[in-house]
Design a protein around this motif. Sequence first.
Motif, PDB file in Angstrom:
ATOM      1  N   ASP B  33      -3.815  22.060  -1.063  1.00 12.62           N
ATOM      2  CA  ASP B  33      -3.181  23.214  -1.662  1.00 12.62           C
ATOM      3  C   ASP B  33      -3.438  23.181  -3.165  1.00 12.62           C
ATOM      4  OD1 ASP B  33      -1.657  25.264  -2.489  1.00 12.62           O
ATOM      5  OD2 ASP B  33       0.088  24.753  -1.278  1.00 12.62           O
ATOM      6  N   ARG B  34      -4.373  23.981  -3.602  1.00 16.68           N
ATOM      7  CA  ARG B  34      -4.721  23.948  -5.023  1.00 16.68           C
ATOM      8  C   ARG B  34      -4.026  25.043  -5.817  1.00 16.68           C
ATOM      9  NH1 ARG B  34      -8.608  20.186  -4.948  1.00 16.68           N
ATOM     10  NH2 ARG B  34      -9.964  20.158  -3.134  1.00 16.68           N
ATOM     11  N   SER B  35      -3.183  25.813  -5.125  1.00 18.03           N
ATOM     12  CA  SER B  35      -2.532  26.915  -5.831  1.00 18.03           C
ATOM     13  C   SER B  35      -1.340  26.429  -6.638  1.00 18.03           C
ATOM     14  CB  SER B  35      -2.068  27.973  -4.824  1.00 18.03           C
ATOM     15  OG  SER B  35      -1.129  27.392  -3.949  1.00 18.03           O
ATOM     16  N   ARG B  36      -0.943  25.157  -6.469  1.00 21.40           N
ATOM     17  CA  ARG B  36       0.245  24.661  -7.160  1.00 21.40           C
ATOM     18  C   ARG B  36      -0.149  23.619  -8.198  1.00 21.40           C
ATOM     19  NH1 ARG B  36       4.659  25.850  -3.649  1.00 21.40           N
ATOM     20  NH2 ARG B  36       3.975  26.298  -1.539  1.00 21.40           N
ATOM     21  N   GLU B  37       0.651  23.581  -9.274  1.00 19.99           N
ATOM     22  CA  GLU B  37       0.499  22.521 -10.259  1.00 19.99           C
ATOM     23  C   GLU B  37       1.037  21.232  -9.646  1.00 19.99           C
ATOM     24  OE1 GLU B  37       0.149  22.604 -14.016  1.00 19.99           O
ATOM     25  OE2 GLU B  37      -1.087  24.344 -13.522  1.00 19.99           O
ATOM     26  N   THR B  38       0.358  20.146  -9.898  1.00 20.49           N
ATOM     27  CA  THR B  38       0.871  18.875  -9.381  1.00 20.49           C
ATOM     28  C   THR B  38       2.082  18.444 -10.198  1.00 20.49           C
ATOM     29  OG1 THR B  38      -1.288  18.207  -8.638  1.00 20.49           O
ATOM     30  CG2 THR B  38       0.304  16.459  -8.995  1.00 20.49           C
ATOM     31  N   ILE B  39       3.180  18.130  -9.480  1.00 23.89           N
ATOM     32  CA  ILE B  39       4.381  17.695 -10.201  1.00 23.89           C
ATOM     33  C   ILE B  39       4.602  16.202 -10.006  1.00 23.89           C
ATOM     34  CG2 ILE B  39       5.950  18.286  -8.284  1.00 23.89           C
ATOM     35  CD1 ILE B  39       7.246  19.221 -11.507  1.00 23.89           C
ATOM     36  N   LEU B  40       4.207  15.717  -8.839  1.00 29.36           N
ATOM     37  CA  LEU B  40       4.435  14.312  -8.511  1.00 29.36           C
ATOM     38  C   LEU B  40       3.139  13.736  -7.971  1.00 29.36           C
ATOM     39  CD1 LEU B  40       6.426  11.899  -7.806  1.00 29.36           C
ATOM     40  CD2 LEU B  40       6.569  12.948  -5.556  1.00 29.36           C
ATOM     41  N   GLU B  41       2.769  12.593  -8.524  1.00 27.19           N
ATOM     42  CA  GLU B  41       1.534  11.998  -8.055  1.00 27.19           C
ATOM     43  C   GLU B  41       1.705  10.499  -7.858  1.00 27.19           C
ATOM     44  OE1 GLU B  41      -1.803  13.047 -10.415  1.00 27.19           O
ATOM     45  OE2 GLU B  41      -3.233  12.361  -8.904  1.00 27.19           O
ATOM     46  N   LEU B  42       1.253  10.013  -6.714  1.00 32.50           N
ATOM     47  CA  LEU B  42       1.213   8.581  -6.465  1.00 32.50           C
ATOM     48  C   LEU B  42      -0.247   8.180  -6.439  1.00 32.50           C
ATOM     49  CD1 LEU B  42       4.114   9.225  -5.505  1.00 32.50           C
ATOM     50  CD2 LEU B  42       3.837   7.470  -3.781  1.00 32.50           C
ATOM     51  N   ASP B  43      -0.591   7.206  -7.259  1.00 33.16           N
ATOM     52  CA  ASP B  43      -1.975   6.784  -7.312  1.00 33.16           C
ATOM     53  C   ASP B  43      -2.085   5.331  -6.872  1.00 33.16           C
ATOM     54  OD1 ASP B  43      -4.675   6.808  -7.758  1.00 33.16           O
ATOM     55  OD2 ASP B  43      -4.485   6.344  -9.903  1.00 33.16           O
ATOM     56  N   ARG B  44      -2.611   5.130  -5.684  1.00 34.26           N
ATOM     57  CA  ARG B  44      -2.852   3.800  -5.115  1.00 34.26           C
ATOM     58  C   ARG B  44      -1.627   2.898  -5.206  1.00 34.26           C
ATOM     59  NH1 ARG B  44      -8.712   1.665  -5.422  1.00 34.26           N
ATOM     60  NH2 ARG B  44      -7.776   0.951  -3.476  1.00 34.26           N
ATOM     61  N   VAL B  45      -0.498   3.419  -4.764  1.00 29.12           N
ATOM     62  CA  VAL B  45       0.754   2.666  -4.851  1.00 29.12           C
ATOM     63  C   VAL B  45       0.856   1.673  -3.692  1.00 29.12           C
ATOM     64  CG1 VAL B  45       3.262   2.846  -4.605  1.00 29.12           C
ATOM     65  CG2 VAL B  45       2.041   4.395  -6.140  1.00 29.12           C
ATOM     66  N   THR B  46       1.134   0.424  -4.058  1.00 27.34           N
ATOM     67  CA  THR B  46       1.357  -0.623  -3.062  1.00 27.34           C
ATOM     68  C   THR B  46       2.674  -1.299  -3.371  1.00 27.34           C
ATOM     69  OG1 THR B  46      -0.992  -1.001  -2.713  1.00 27.34           O
ATOM     70  CG2 THR B  46       0.472  -2.809  -2.153  1.00 27.34           C
ATOM     71  N   LYS B  47       3.460  -1.564  -2.324  1.00 24.79           N
ATOM     72  CA  LYS B  47       4.710  -2.290  -2.520  1.00 24.79           C
ATOM     73  C   LYS B  47       4.763  -3.457  -1.546  1.00 24.79           C
ATOM     74  CE  LYS B  47       8.824  -3.414  -3.732  1.00 24.79           C
ATOM     75  NZ  LYS B  47       9.114  -3.932  -5.067  1.00 24.79           N
ATOM     76  N   VAL B  48       4.821  -4.651  -2.101  1.00 21.98           N
ATOM     77  CA  VAL B  48       4.953  -5.852  -1.278  1.00 21.98           C
ATOM     78  C   VAL B  48       6.339  -6.422  -1.540  1.00 21.98           C
ATOM     79  CG1 VAL B  48       4.019  -8.142  -0.782  1.00 21.98           C
ATOM     80  CG2 VAL B  48       2.489  -6.308  -1.496  1.00 21.98           C
ATOM     81  N   TYR B  49       7.130  -6.598  -0.493  1.00 21.12           N
ATOM     82  CA  TYR B  49       8.473  -7.167  -0.670  1.00 21.12           C
ATOM     83  C   TYR B  49       8.406  -8.683  -0.703  1.00 21.12           C
ATOM     84  CZ  TYR B  49      10.951  -2.763  -0.037  1.00 21.12           C
ATOM     85  OH  TYR B  49      11.438  -1.505  -0.194  1.00 21.12           O
ATOM     86  N   THR B  50       7.717  -9.256   0.286  1.00 20.78           N
ATOM     87  CA  THR B  50       7.614 -10.709   0.382  1.00 20.78           C
ATOM     88  C   THR B  50       6.141 -11.072   0.363  1.00 20.78           C
ATOM     89  OG1 THR B  50       9.449 -10.466   1.919  1.00 20.78           O
ATOM     90  CG2 THR B  50       8.558 -12.674   1.626  1.00 20.78           C
ATOM     91  N   GLY B  52       2.765 -12.599   1.073  1.00 24.44           N
ATOM     92  CA  GLY B  52       2.259 -13.158   2.319  1.00 24.44           C
ATOM     93  C   GLY B  52       2.496 -12.258   3.510  1.00 24.44           C
ATOM     94  N   GLU B  53       3.495 -11.370   3.395  1.00 26.24           N
ATOM     95  CA  GLU B  53       3.729 -10.441   4.492  1.00 26.24           C
ATOM     96  C   GLU B  53       2.994  -9.129   4.212  1.00 26.24           C
ATOM     97  OE1 GLU B  53       7.773  -9.924   5.714  1.00 26.24           O
ATOM     98  OE2 GLU B  53       8.082 -12.079   5.788  1.00 26.24           O
ATOM     99  N   PRO B  54       2.711  -8.374   5.264  1.00 29.04           N
ATOM    100  CA  PRO B  54       2.000  -7.120   5.023  1.00 29.04           C
ATOM    101  C   PRO B  54       2.818  -6.193   4.130  1.00 29.04           C
ATOM    102  CG  PRO B  54       2.713  -7.297   7.324  1.00 29.04           C
ATOM    103  CD  PRO B  54       2.931  -8.622   6.693  1.00 29.04           C
ATOM    104  N   PRO B  55       2.139  -5.455   3.260  1.00 33.52           N
ATOM    105  CA  PRO B  55       2.875  -4.588   2.343  1.00 33.52           C
ATOM    106  C   PRO B  55       3.649  -3.502   3.077  1.00 33.52           C
ATOM    107  CG  PRO B  55       0.514  -4.206   2.178  1.00 33.52           C
ATOM    108  CD  PRO B  55       0.698  -5.380   3.076  1.00 33.52           C
ATOM    109  N   ALA B  56       4.803  -3.141   2.514  1.00 30.34           N
ATOM    110  CA  ALA B  56       5.609  -2.067   3.100  1.00 30.34           C
ATOM    111  C   ALA B  56       4.936  -0.728   2.847  1.00 30.34           C
ATOM    112  CB  ALA B  56       7.011  -2.077   2.510  1.00 30.34           C
TER     113      ALA B  56
END
Lengths: 302, 394
Positions: B33-50, B52-56
């Motif tokens: 959808d290119r008709s809208r201005e981007t308001i929120l962007e996630l760029d290659r976000v990774t979250k690891v809690y522990t 050694g365990e797979p990232p959430a």
Amino acid sequence: MSATAEGAPALKRASVRREVARDTSIKGLLLTPAFAWIALLVLAPNIFLLLYSFWENDLGTVVKTFSLENYREGINSEVVRTLFTRTFVIAFMAAGIATAIAYPAAYIVVRKMGRFKLAAALLILVPLWVSFLLRVFAWRIILGEQGILNGFLTSTGLADQPSEAFLYSRTTVVLTLTYIVIPYVFLASYTVLERIPNSVYEASADCGASAWRTFWRVVWPLSRPGVAIGFAIGFVLAFGDYVTPQMVGGVEGTMLGSIVIQQFGTANNWPYGAAIAVSIMLTSLVFLALVSYLSRTEARYE
Amino acid sequence: MTSSSGSVPDPVPPRVELAPSDAPPKLASMGQDRSRETILELDRVTKVYTAGEPPAVDDVSLAVGEGEFFSILGPSGSGKTTTLRVIAGFERPTSGVVSLAGRDVSRVPPFKRDVNTVFQQYALFPHMTVAQNVVYPLKMAGLARQERDAKVKAMLERVEMAGFESRRPHQLSGGQRQRVALARALVAQPKVLLLDEPLGALDLKLREHMLLVLRHLQRDTGITFVYVTHDQAEALGMSHRLAVMNNGRIEQVASPDDVYRRPATSFVARFIGKTNLLECVVENGRVQAGGLTLQVAGAPPTGRFTVSLRPEDVRIGPDASGLPNRMTARVRETLFLGHEQQVLVEAGEQTLTVRASGKEPFLPGQEVEIGWWAEAAVAVAETEPPQGLEDVPA
């Protein structure tokens, strides 16, 4: 036809009533041991104490005639008045300082200790497993003339000779009572703080509140009643205590409880001792009621 | 397996597109959808809690447009809630960047972010009244009293909670609490509103009502909604676009229509609606799948691949005649559902679920013609099924 239509609900209502009555009587039966226990061990001694406080003393013999003489004597006695004020101040200070230490400690344990939360809480509550007497005695070992503190000061050269000043003072009494009371205030604070769901903290942050504002607007009002109860229990424990002043207080640290002991013991004036004991209990009760009224927060978790 | 699988369609080379006029209708793609201005962007976000365990959350990139109703859909444990918490600021990404209106907010604490959250369990302040709850964000923002009161009043009217100002949360029903939570989150007009399974605790009827309330609120306020749910019906029905998550990754971002009709992966095809997954292999330029020769639009020239075929895209009986994929199958079982029936048929070595109208009876053992358009079978990438809790029927 109409007879059955009206008869059936009536019959049902009667059987429901019977059922409820049966339930209630079973519940009553099950509660009997608990009530008997309370009546025997809590209510009866206190009623006797109350009765004694209205009886007269005739050279060590109790005369069972009603009078308010004991209370009048107490109010008119300079010593009792002084000790009452002193006891109140000491107990208030001990409970206040204990709260100032235990509440932040509980907050840190609940919010910051993660999976060590329970271990940390137990560590703080460990003193409760040790006899009350021993806990008080421990401070004699620390503060006494041959105590740890003096040993440290003389061996490091900070003092030339051991000092007597640490023990047998009002400050020592406050210090010891503070120490005694901390676990109770901690337990009360811990319980209320534990109940606040994490999402409430997050919701507050989400609404734009800093940690500081979240504390004052959300955490404090929600935990205030519990902390107040902890504080009041601490106050009551300290207010009625006679062991601590006796062991670490000296003359300067004498409290109201000491008089009660004296009257029941060496002075052999039970009615007078009972009157003072009743006064202590009444003061404690009023204090408890006042504190919980002033600290109330109307909140229920979903 | 059956003797009736001999009816092989005429050999036609693969990758031949049918004339557009013959193809089933397609709705316009809203995937980009290119008709809208981007308001929120996630760029290659990774979250690891522990460690050694797979990232959430595993290397997630997203762009949400201003005023968009964007959903994140996935089974439990797929990382959708963690993604939302990273956006809200409750979790710091292990790596990657979260931008809000062009500004990097990855290290900005939640109370300084211009987003608000509607929590799963509402998280209303139990010691405050409805009005005090709703005014809270405005107080924190330092608005003047008159302005605050006016906004709270308007907001409570908007969520149909006027008259409840002095009630406390425990005196409200679940649906009412939900609306107060919405009012509290919307009153400060955040750039983005985050909703974490907000309808999960409500019963079905209330949920349907709240779906409409939410959609109208979004439309009327024009605030960007990021809506996390495991309920495909909610996500399909409400969103402009949605992201489908599985095992911490985004498997597809597209319009509801595209996600349904052109699933990118086997997981998406299975998680959203019912589907038949056929494993295909290209041999001598022909697509083979368990004893069947198929025509698949856009099939790769060689190798193995999987296609997804929706039960409702398979025609059965006389309707099947003239379709490029046509074969004889044997009815194994039928399930009568009133307005339609589900027919389990065997063709070659494949068992297919087919949807048919409820009118015509099909008997087990009966031989029927089935067929579908070349476009109906969509080639999908094979992905791992969700780890841990199995929410998807196999």
